[in-house]
Design a protein around this motif. Structure first.
Motif: not given
Length: 115
Positions: A13-14, A86-88, A90, A113-115
């Motif tokens: 997770q984020a 962070k999701p970015e 990923t 990475v999930s938000s």
């Protein structure tokens, strides 16, 4: 010949953390600079972090302060501690080294990475 094998990726997770590892089969690991790259879907591969044989480090601006590269020469292993993900972030993460002018890459480990 050098073989690089990455591990440690996964789904997080984020805000979470992961530690990536890259083991090298090369007997001269201790004198090589080691690099972590990443490639997100639809994007070019980019340099994330570098550590020299002397321990000097470089980080991309996007990960500075969140990621830490380190190496254990006794284990022929380089690490990437990734915090505050962070999701970015990923991407597939790859390690790379250069020996006698030849680039050697691992097959990569996926970080999601999930938000």
């Amino acid at each position: 010949q050098v073989q690089l094998v990455e591990s440690g990726g996964g789904l997080v997770q984020a805000g979470g953390s992961l530690r990536l590892s890259c083991v090298s089969s090369g007997s001269i690991f201790s004198i090589n600079a080691m690099h972590w790259y990443r490639q997100a879907p639809g994007k070019q591969r980019e340099l994330v972090a570098t550590i020299t044989s002397g321990g000097s480090t470089y980080y991309a601006d996007s990960v500075k302060g969140r990621f830490t590269i380190s190496r254990d020469n006794a284990k022929n292993t380089v690490y990437l501690q990734s915090n505050s993900l962070k999701p970015e972030d990923t991407a597939v993460y790859y390690c790379k080294t250069i020996m006698y002018g030849i680039d050697y890459w691992g097959k990569g480990t996926l970080v999601t990475v999930s938000s």
